[in-house]
Design an enzyme around this catalytic site. Structure first.
Site, PDB file in Angstrom:
ATOM      1  CB  SER A 191      39.757  10.035  14.035  1.00 58.73           C
ATOM      2  OG  SER A 191      39.936  11.637  13.188  1.00 58.73           O
TER       3      SER A 191
ATOM      4  CE1 TYR B 241      39.136   7.307   9.794  1.00 63.74           C
ATOM      5  CE2 TYR B 241      38.855   8.660  10.315  1.00 63.74           C
ATOM      6  CZ  TYR B 241      39.765   8.088  10.509  1.00 63.74           C
ATOM      7  OH  TYR B 241      40.433   8.141  11.044  1.00 63.74           O
TER       8      TYR B 241
END
Length: 257
Positions: free
Chosen positions: A137, A150
């Site tokens: 990400s 995350y």
């Protein structure tokens, strides 16, 4: 003239979003595709193909991993590329995030990737060929608030991938990173809705409001097609490049970094 044998890619988390788009892209380019997902559904793909195999896979289950890998090899004889795309998200104040949720995120995003990779490494090493593409990400490129757990799960894979790339070089096995930006058209938010309930306590409300407002009107985003094309480039790369940002926003962050 002998007909060339298509290469085979195994993609985790292929039921929607980046995973499904990647499966479609590789199919369109003549590859065999093993599309794996927790609840297999071949009907999500536009047309049946003898180059497509849809298999059940839960990356948090060793038995499920073993079964999927065996099924993929049985279907097409070999696997050339593993795309570790399966992942789950969580957004919220870390103070309010239960450790059980943090562990859940790591089980899929971090340990699931490691387990899938470990399951296929003997196959790649023995063939002295193969590519592992780990989808992380853009949160690994620049800090983003309300995404600590995350970000940690994805940043761990960045370090894992960089080290593993050196470790497997002698066996001609490549390891790559694809770093997607913000993808509002994916199911990231909807799939994690229940997981994220109550993670913005009142003390954080005024801090979180402008952040969520900015996400509602992003300057640039990442599409499923951006990621599919970038995974394709990473899987076929011959230059030794490790990181592949995907999407205009991720590319901009990578340049700043």
């Amino acid at each position: 003239m002998e007909k060339s044998i298509p290469q085979t890619v195994l993609i985790t988390g292929a039921s929607s979003g980046y995973g499904k788009a990647t499966a479609d892209f590789f199919l369109e380019h003549g590859w065999n595709v093993v599309a794996t997902m927790r609840q297999p559904n071949a009907e999500i793909f536009s047309a049946a193909s003898d180059r497509l195999k849809v298999l059940p896979l839960d990356v948090t289950s060793a038995d499920s991993i073993d079964s999927a890998v065996a099924g993929a090899i049985a279907a097409f004889g070999a696997i050339d590329v593993l795309v570790n795309n399966a992942g789950i998200g969580v957004v919220g104040a870390f103070e309010a995030t239960p450790m059980s949720t943090v562990r859940e995120v790591f089980e899929t995003n971090t340990f699931g990737v490691m387990a899938m990779t470990q399951a296929l490494l003997p196959h790649f090493r023995e063939r002295r060929s193969g590519v592992v593409v780990n989808v992380t990400s853009s949160v690994t490129l620049a800090p983003m608030p309300l995404a600590a757990a995350y970000t940690a799960s994805k940043t761990a894979i960045e370090g894992f991938t960089g080290s593993l790339a050196f470790e497997l070089e002698a066996f001609h096995v490549k390891v790559k990173l694809v770093e997607p930006g913000y993808g509002p058209t994916t199911r990231f938010a909807s799939n994690g809705g229940k997981r994220m309930e109550g993670l913005i306590p009142e003390a954080y409300a005024s801090f979180a409001a402008p952040i969520f407002a900015a996400f509602a009107k992003p300057a640039a985003v990442t599409t499923e097609a951006d990621v599919a094309e970038t995974v394709w480039r990473a899987a076929n790369d011959q230059t030794g490049q490790l990181r592949f940002p995907a999407g205009a926003d991720a590319v901009a962050l990578a340049k700043r970094k």
